[in-house]
Motif scaffolding. Sequence first.
Motif, PDB file in Angstrom:
ATOM      1  N   UNK A 234      -7.246   3.162  -7.055  1.00  0.00           N
ATOM      2  CA  UNK A 234      -6.771   1.775  -7.057  1.00  0.00           C
ATOM      3  C   UNK A 234      -6.613   1.247  -5.632  1.00  0.00           C
ATOM      4  N   UNK A 235      -7.114   0.039  -5.414  1.00  0.00           N
ATOM      5  CA  UNK A 235      -6.796  -0.737  -4.225  1.00  0.00           C
ATOM      6  C   UNK A 235      -6.218  -2.080  -4.673  1.00  0.00           C
ATOM      7  N   UNK A 236      -5.184  -2.539  -3.964  1.00  0.00           N
ATOM      8  CA  UNK A 236      -4.560  -3.824  -4.292  1.00  0.00           C
ATOM      9  C   UNK A 236      -4.970  -4.874  -3.262  1.00  0.00           C
ATOM     10  N   UNK A 237      -5.500  -5.977  -3.771  1.00  0.00           N
ATOM     11  CA  UNK A 237      -5.857  -7.117  -2.925  1.00  0.00           C
ATOM     12  C   UNK A 237      -4.849  -8.229  -3.234  1.00  0.00           C
ATOM     13  N   UNK A 238      -4.143  -8.722  -2.210  1.00  0.00           N
ATOM     14  CA  UNK A 238      -3.000  -9.617  -2.412  1.00  0.00           C
ATOM     15  C   UNK A 238      -3.203 -10.929  -1.638  1.00  0.00           C
ATOM     16  N   UNK A 239      -2.203 -11.816  -1.755  1.00  0.00           N
ATOM     17  CA  UNK A 239      -2.167 -13.065  -0.982  1.00  0.00           C
ATOM     18  C   UNK A 239      -3.414 -13.926  -1.178  1.00  0.00           C
ATOM     19  N   UNK A 240      -3.815 -14.084  -2.437  1.00  0.00           N
ATOM     20  CA  UNK A 240      -4.938 -14.959  -2.738  1.00  0.00           C
ATOM     21  C   UNK A 240      -4.520 -16.417  -2.789  1.00  0.00           C
ATOM     22  N   UNK A 241      -5.418 -17.254  -3.282  1.00  0.00           N
ATOM     23  CA  UNK A 241      -5.119 -18.686  -3.409  1.00  0.00           C
ATOM     24  C   UNK A 241      -3.893 -18.892  -4.309  1.00  0.00           C
ATOM     25  N   UNK A 246       2.042 -20.373 -11.701  1.00  0.00           N
ATOM     26  CA  UNK A 246       3.186 -19.531 -11.320  1.00  0.00           C
ATOM     27  C   UNK A 246       3.773 -19.897  -9.964  1.00  0.00           C
ATOM     28  N   UNK A 247       3.018 -20.608  -9.156  1.00  0.00           N
ATOM     29  CA  UNK A 247       3.471 -20.921  -7.807  1.00  0.00           C
ATOM     30  C   UNK A 247       3.358 -19.746  -6.850  1.00  0.00           C
ATOM     31  N   UNK A 248       2.780 -18.631  -7.307  1.00  0.00           N
ATOM     32  CA  UNK A 248       2.622 -17.428  -6.492  1.00  0.00           C
ATOM     33  C   UNK A 248       1.146 -17.234  -6.133  1.00  0.00           C
ATOM     34  N   UNK A 249       0.898 -16.489  -5.044  1.00  0.00           N
ATOM     35  CA  UNK A 249      -0.511 -16.237  -4.691  1.00  0.00           C
ATOM     36  C   UNK A 249      -1.187 -15.325  -5.708  1.00  0.00           C
ATOM     37  N   UNK A 250      -2.458 -15.553  -5.930  1.00  0.00           N
ATOM     38  CA  UNK A 250      -3.224 -14.685  -6.809  1.00  0.00           C
ATOM     39  C   UNK A 250      -3.295 -13.270  -6.225  1.00  0.00           C
ATOM     40  N   UNK A 251      -3.484 -12.265  -7.099  1.00  0.00           N
ATOM     41  CA  UNK A 251      -3.644 -10.885  -6.660  1.00  0.00           C
ATOM     42  C   UNK A 251      -4.517 -10.137  -7.659  1.00  0.00           C
ATOM     43  N   UNK A 252      -5.188  -9.088  -7.160  1.00  0.00           N
ATOM     44  CA  UNK A 252      -6.113  -8.343  -8.006  1.00  0.00           C
ATOM     45  C   UNK A 252      -6.005  -6.848  -7.709  1.00  0.00           C
ATOM     46  N   UNK A 253      -6.053  -6.082  -8.775  1.00  0.00           N
ATOM     47  CA  UNK A 253      -6.100  -4.623  -8.674  1.00  0.00           C
ATOM     48  C   UNK A 253      -7.558  -4.208  -8.870  1.00  0.00           C
ATOM     49  N   UNK A 254      -8.146  -3.589  -7.846  1.00  0.00           N
ATOM     50  CA  UNK A 254      -9.539  -3.143  -7.924  1.00  0.00           C
ATOM     51  C   UNK A 254      -9.546  -1.653  -8.261  1.00  0.00           C
ATOM     52  N   UNK A 255     -10.215  -1.312  -9.366  1.00  0.00           N
ATOM     53  CA  UNK A 255     -10.281   0.071  -9.830  1.00  0.00           C
ATOM     54  C   UNK A 255     -11.679   0.628  -9.575  1.00  0.00           C
ATOM     55  N   UNK A 256     -11.738   1.732  -8.830  1.00  0.00           N
ATOM     56  CA  UNK A 256     -13.001   2.373  -8.489  1.00  0.00           C
ATOM     57  C   UNK A 256     -13.191   3.608  -9.365  1.00  0.00           C
ATOM     58  N   UNK A 257     -14.251   3.599 -10.169  1.00  0.00           N
ATOM     59  CA  UNK A 257     -14.584   4.714 -11.058  1.00  0.00           C
ATOM     60  C   UNK A 257     -15.812   5.450 -10.519  1.00  0.00           C
ATOM     61  N   UNK A 258     -15.870   6.752 -10.782  1.00  0.00           N
ATOM     62  CA  UNK A 258     -17.043   7.548 -10.436  1.00  0.00           C
ATOM     63  C   UNK A 258     -18.188   7.224 -11.382  1.00  0.00           C
TER      64      UNK A 258
END
Length: 309
Positions: A234-241, A246-258
Amino acid sequence: AQPPPPPLPSLDSFLSPLAGRCFLRNEGYWNVELCHRRTVRQFHEEGGHTAVEYSLGNYRSTTEAAPKEDGSGTVGDLVVKHAFEGGTRCDETSGPRHTTVRYRCAPGKENQIESLKEDAVCSYTLVFITPLLCNHPWLIAAAGGAGGGKPGALAGPKGGAREFLSSLEGSCFYRVEGWWTYELCYGKALRQFHAENNVHTAEFVLGAYSSVTAHDPDIIEVDESTKDGGTYYVQHYIDGTKCDVTGEPRQVEVRFYCAADSLNLLASIKEKSTCKYIATFYTPAICNHPSFQVAADPARAIECFPARA
């Protein structure tokens, strides 16, 4: 007495996911095509048609190199060689062209032709790099995994999962889902946009890979909802648009599979809750990480007793 351990599988058996696949490499005027265990050819195209073509051989036999008895060696020592014979007749030698294809371990890389060289007149060596060989027990043991061996002698990347994904740095990957296009630039950001006539008419950053998340410890999870319990990093990408709801920045959890027999692929993006996303990415780069190794079933002795009357 303990039964003897089962023999290790051959290096060549780890190349089985390549069966039925062909790979191309452009080298200026010439294109080179390797069809695994079938053919090697060299050709030139003009106007979408093949103008010149030579067969560099048809598959004939396999040889492979095992580790030295003292366990020393490098990744380059463990190779599989396929001999291709009976190609197009060579005017200079009056014999058929022939090629030796060398398959070697390349952790974190995609399956690809690395080079083609003419060692002698109409005699060729093609080098093919693949992460598939890197999962053989010889290399895993040499990296300090189960079975012992000298740490580092034949190891791939060391340390955390990020080191195994270093080959993705500087690359961006795309997925089109209807109106939206998604772009993941590894280690930078994931964004969502719509383009018309090469102009972005709508765009949102779903998250950025910041210096804070970059130094977090590795997060390795197991998806219990899948049939085989898929492991992912897992990598977390934060502070999006900023999200209007919600009034909060967008965020995404990127999951890397083999995905040992696949190309790097941004497979899906799902919104698990308002302006919070999960992106799924498949890559062969992570497969040699210890957490993604499939443990072999231990050998068990079977005792038989005569049936009672």
